[in-house]
Design a protein around this motif. Structure first.
Motif, PDB file in Angstrom:
ATOM      1  N   SER A 174      -5.405  14.499  -1.579  1.00 21.55           N
ATOM      2  CA  SER A 174      -6.409  14.485  -2.626  1.00 21.55           C
ATOM      3  C   SER A 174      -7.577  13.592  -2.226  1.00 21.55           C
ATOM      4  CB  SER A 174      -5.798  13.977  -3.941  1.00 21.55           C
ATOM      5  OG  SER A 174      -6.807  13.708  -4.883  1.00 21.55           O
ATOM      6  N   LEU A 175      -8.784  14.024  -2.587  1.00 24.08           N
ATOM      7  CA  LEU A 175      -9.955  13.190  -2.323  1.00 24.08           C
ATOM      8  C   LEU A 175      -9.951  11.934  -3.181  1.00 24.08           C
ATOM      9  CD1 LEU A 175     -12.771  15.873  -1.948  1.00 24.08           C
ATOM     10  CD2 LEU A 175     -11.527  14.650  -0.163  1.00 24.08           C
ATOM     11  N   ASP A 176      -9.160  11.943  -4.241  1.00 31.75           N
ATOM     12  CA  ASP A 176      -9.036  10.748  -5.070  1.00 31.75           C
ATOM     13  C   ASP A 176      -8.192   9.678  -4.375  1.00 31.75           C
ATOM     14  OD1 ASP A 176     -10.516  11.909  -7.140  1.00 31.75           O
ATOM     15  OD2 ASP A 176      -8.723  12.876  -7.963  1.00 31.75           O
ATOM     16  N   ASN A 177      -7.415  10.107  -3.384  1.00 32.53           N
ATOM     17  CA  ASN A 177      -6.597   9.179  -2.598  1.00 32.53           C
ATOM     18  C   ASN A 177      -6.716   9.560  -1.121  1.00 32.53           C
ATOM     19  OD1 ASN A 177      -4.747   7.275  -1.713  1.00 32.53           O
ATOM     20  ND2 ASN A 177      -2.959   8.520  -2.258  1.00 32.53           N
ATOM     21  N   PRO A 178      -7.897   9.338  -0.524  1.00 36.79           N
ATOM     22  CA  PRO A 178      -8.129   9.823   0.850  1.00 36.79           C
ATOM     23  C   PRO A 178      -7.207   9.210   1.892  1.00 36.79           C
ATOM     24  CG  PRO A 178      -9.907   8.365   0.126  1.00 36.79           C
ATOM     25  CD  PRO A 178      -9.090   8.672  -1.079  1.00 36.79           C
ATOM     26  N   HIS A 179      -6.673   8.022   1.610  1.00 40.27           N
ATOM     27  CA  HIS A 179      -5.753   7.423   2.573  1.00 40.27           C
ATOM     28  C   HIS A 179      -4.513   8.292   2.787  1.00 40.27           C
ATOM     29  CE1 HIS A 179      -7.998   3.661   1.519  1.00 40.27           C
ATOM     30  NE2 HIS A 179      -7.932   3.545   2.828  1.00 40.27           N
ATOM     31  N   SER A 180      -4.153   9.092   1.785  1.00 48.93           N
ATOM     32  CA  SER A 180      -2.962   9.919   1.894  1.00 48.93           C
ATOM     33  C   SER A 180      -3.101  10.965   2.997  1.00 48.93           C
ATOM     34  CB  SER A 180      -2.656  10.608   0.562  1.00 48.93           C
ATOM     35  OG  SER A 180      -3.683  11.548   0.235  1.00 48.93           O
ATOM     36  N   MET A 181      -4.338  11.312   3.329  1.00 52.84           N
ATOM     37  CA  MET A 181      -4.553  12.300   4.383  1.00 52.84           C
ATOM     38  C   MET A 181      -4.062  11.802   5.739  1.00 52.84           C
ATOM     39  SD  MET A 181      -8.273  13.997   3.538  1.00 52.84           S
ATOM     40  CE  MET A 181      -9.200  12.453   3.537  1.00 52.84           C
ATOM     41  N   PHE A 182      -4.012  10.482   5.897  1.00 51.66           N
ATOM     42  CA  PHE A 182      -3.619   9.889   7.171  1.00 51.66           C
ATOM     43  C   PHE A 182      -2.172   9.392   7.164  1.00 51.66           C
ATOM     44  CE2 PHE A 182      -8.181   9.564   6.761  1.00 51.66           C
ATOM     45  CZ  PHE A 182      -8.648   9.948   8.009  1.00 51.66           C
ATOM     46  N   ASP A 183      -1.434   9.737   6.137  1.00 52.30           N
ATOM     47  CA  ASP A 183      -0.061   9.250   5.993  1.00 52.30           C
ATOM     48  C   ASP A 183       0.881  10.024   6.914  1.00 52.30           C
ATOM     49  OD1 ASP A 183       2.296   8.138   5.194  1.00 52.30           O
ATOM     50  OD2 ASP A 183       2.273   8.947   3.157  1.00 52.30           O
ATOM     51  N   VAL A 184       1.510   9.333   7.838  1.00 53.26           N
ATOM     52  CA  VAL A 184       2.483   9.966   8.742  1.00 53.26           C
ATOM     53  C   VAL A 184       3.871   9.332   8.592  1.00 53.26           C
ATOM     54  CG1 VAL A 184       0.786  10.726  10.450  1.00 53.26           C
ATOM     55  CG2 VAL A 184       1.784   8.428  10.640  1.00 53.26           C
ATOM     56  N   LYS A 185       4.075   8.608   7.505  1.00 54.49           N
ATOM     57  CA  LYS A 185       5.365   7.947   7.295  1.00 54.49           C
ATOM     58  C   LYS A 185       6.504   8.961   7.334  1.00 54.49           C
ATOM     59  CE  LYS A 185       3.853   3.998   4.492  1.00 54.49           C
ATOM     60  NZ  LYS A 185       2.410   4.328   4.409  1.00 54.49           N
ATOM     61  N   GLY A 186       7.532   8.658   8.106  1.00 54.82           N
ATOM     62  CA  GLY A 186       8.696   9.522   8.195  1.00 54.82           C
ATOM     63  C   GLY A 186       8.571  10.654   9.195  1.00 54.82           C
ATOM     64  N   LYS A 187       7.385  10.865   9.747  1.00 51.94           N
ATOM     65  CA  LYS A 187       7.211  11.907  10.751  1.00 51.94           C
ATOM     66  C   LYS A 187       7.880  11.478  12.059  1.00 51.94           C
ATOM     67  CE  LYS A 187       4.504  14.588   8.232  1.00 51.94           C
ATOM     68  NZ  LYS A 187       4.916  15.950   7.810  1.00 51.94           N
ATOM     69  N   VAL A 188       8.257  12.463  12.853  1.00 49.87           N
ATOM     70  CA  VAL A 188       8.902  12.192  14.145  1.00 49.87           C
ATOM     71  C   VAL A 188       7.920  12.541  15.258  1.00 49.87           C
ATOM     72  CG1 VAL A 188      10.821  12.730  15.666  1.00 49.87           C
ATOM     73  CG2 VAL A 188      11.161  12.707  13.174  1.00 49.87           C
ATOM     74  N   ALA A 189       7.674  11.570  16.123  1.00 53.47           N
ATOM     75  CA  ALA A 189       6.723  11.761  17.219  1.00 53.47           C
ATOM     76  C   ALA A 189       7.405  11.547  18.561  1.00 53.47           C
ATOM     77  CB  ALA A 189       5.548  10.795  17.082  1.00 53.47           C
ATOM     78  N   LEU A 190       7.222  12.482  19.470  1.00 49.96           N
ATOM     79  CA  LEU A 190       7.673  12.353  20.854  1.00 49.96           C
ATOM     80  C   LEU A 190       6.471  11.980  21.702  1.00 49.96           C
ATOM     81  CD1 LEU A 190       9.578  12.710  23.300  1.00 49.96           C
ATOM     82  CD2 LEU A 190       9.064  15.178  23.204  1.00 49.96           C
ATOM     83  N   ILE A 191       6.585  10.883  22.449  1.00 53.31           N
ATOM     84  CA  ILE A 191       5.495  10.396  23.288  1.00 53.31           C
ATOM     85  C   ILE A 191       5.990  10.348  24.726  1.00 53.31           C
ATOM     86  CG2 ILE A 191       3.903   8.484  23.751  1.00 53.31           C
ATOM     87  CD1 ILE A 191       4.481   7.625  20.765  1.00 53.31           C
ATOM     88  N   THR A 192       5.417  11.173  25.597  1.00 58.39           N
ATOM     89  CA  THR A 192       5.779  11.115  27.006  1.00 58.39           C
ATOM     90  C   THR A 192       4.801  10.189  27.732  1.00 58.39           C
ATOM     91  OG1 THR A 192       4.399  13.006  27.685  1.00 58.39           O
ATOM     92  CG2 THR A 192       6.635  13.474  26.873  1.00 58.39           C
ATOM     93  N   GLY A 193       5.246   9.665  28.861  1.00 54.62           N
ATOM     94  CA  GLY A 193       4.424   8.667  29.539  1.00 54.62           C
ATOM     95  C   GLY A 193       4.311   7.405  28.714  1.00 54.62           C
ATOM     96  N   ALA A 194       5.386   7.088  28.008  1.00 54.24           N
ATOM     97  CA  ALA A 194       5.347   6.008  27.019  1.00 54.24           C
ATOM     98  C   ALA A 194       5.200   4.626  27.632  1.00 54.24           C
ATOM     99  CB  ALA A 194       6.597   6.054  26.147  1.00 54.24           C
ATOM    100  N   SER A 195       5.449   4.493  28.925  1.00 51.95           N
ATOM    101  CA  SER A 195       5.302   3.185  29.566  1.00 51.95           C
ATOM    102  C   SER A 195       3.892   2.950  30.080  1.00 51.95           C
ATOM    103  CB  SER A 195       6.289   3.054  30.731  1.00 51.95           C
ATOM    104  OG  SER A 195       6.024   4.026  31.725  1.00 51.95           O
ATOM    105  N   GLY A 196       3.031   3.976  30.002  1.00 52.14           N
ATOM    106  CA  GLY A 196       1.664   3.856  30.472  1.00 52.14           C
ATOM    107  C   GLY A 196       0.735   3.289  29.411  1.00 52.14           C
TER     108      GLY A 196
END
Length: 261
Positions: free
Chosen positions: A2-24
């Motif tokens: 919602s534009l009334d709560n724009p911060h919610s657009m960037f909410d990634v809480k609970g999402k699962v992310a795979l990052i390769t090259g993680a030591s770089g």
């Protein structure tokens, strides 16, 4: 969202992310950024000790995979393990890759092929594996490649392999953005110029050589400085979150205006 709560657009809480090259350098930024934003992160790298140091900076759940995405089986296994450990895969960040600098007459064809394999083929294989998992889940997903300003611009000092590989990553980004768009999976790339990392630390030093190189480079950067790790975190969070749901096939230049002039 919602534009009334724009911060919610960037909410990634609970999402699962795979990052390769993680030591770089970029992988470490991605791990800290996404973990700090509430993601469960799966780190993959060949250097287990360096990866453990990155994992120690994460503030949320983290799982480590020792290995490189250097073949189809390894890429499939990384995606499967990420989904098994945390129940899903929502975000893929391909921060693995390499560069070998040599003028064309001095570069062995095998070296050119290694750079292309690490930067192009492995990116394609990881996206292939991740997109299958994301399609099966049915909730869309986010794929973020690491490109470079050198995918758009040449370089006079032995960068034929690197420039070609990053231009290819840009092409994959655009093609997959079109191909996967109907599935709800977005595919974008962050393309930095020089930013502070262990490999570029010498450019920030107060020495005659560093000043000369830095000043020559900065004459092309409208913002008048080199990049910092934090300059990559904002674009990454944007491309990993719902804020970028209408953006796909884009190359986002984190370069202080370097490619604009």
């Amino acid at each position: 969202m919602s534009l009334d709560n724009p911060h919610s657009m960037f909410d990634v809480k609970g999402k699962v992310a795979l990052i390769t090259g993680a030591s770089g350098a970029f992988g470490a930024v991605a791990a800290r950024c996404l973990s700090g934003a509430g993601c469960k992160v799966v780190l993959a790298a060949g250097n287990a000790d360096a990866m453990a140091e990155v994992a120690a900076t994460c503030t949320n759940e983290v799982h480590q995979i020792k290995g490189r995405p250097d073949n189809e089986v390894a890429c499939e296994a990384m995606v499967e393990e990420a989904a098994k450990v945390f129940g899903a895969l929502d975000i893929l960040v391909v921060a693995s890759g390499m560069n070998k600098v040599a003028m064309i007459e001095d570069m062995e064809p095998s070296t050119f092929e290694r750079v292309m394999d690490a930067n192009v083929t492995q990116s394609w294989l990881l996206a292939r594996a991740a997109s299958k998992q994301m399609k099966a889940q049915g909730n869309g997903g986010k794929i973020v490649f690491v490109s470079s300003a050198r995918g758009l611009l040449g370089h006079p000092a032995g960068y034929t392999a690197y420039c070609a590989s990053k231009a290819a990553v840009d092409g994959i980004t655009k093609a997959l953005g079109c191909e996967l768009g109907p599935t709800g999976i977005t595919v974008n790339a962050i393309a930095p110029t020089v930013f502070r990392s262990p490999l570029t630390a010498w450019m920030f030093e107060d020495t005659e050589k560093a000043r000369a190189v830095r000043e020559g480079f900065l004459s092309r950067v409208p913002k008048g400085r080199l990049g910092e790790p934090e300059d990559l975190a904002g674009p990454l969070l944007f491309l990993s979150s719902a804020a970028s749901d209408f953006y796909t096939g884009h190359i986002l230049y984190a370069d202080g205006g370097y490619t604009a002039g």
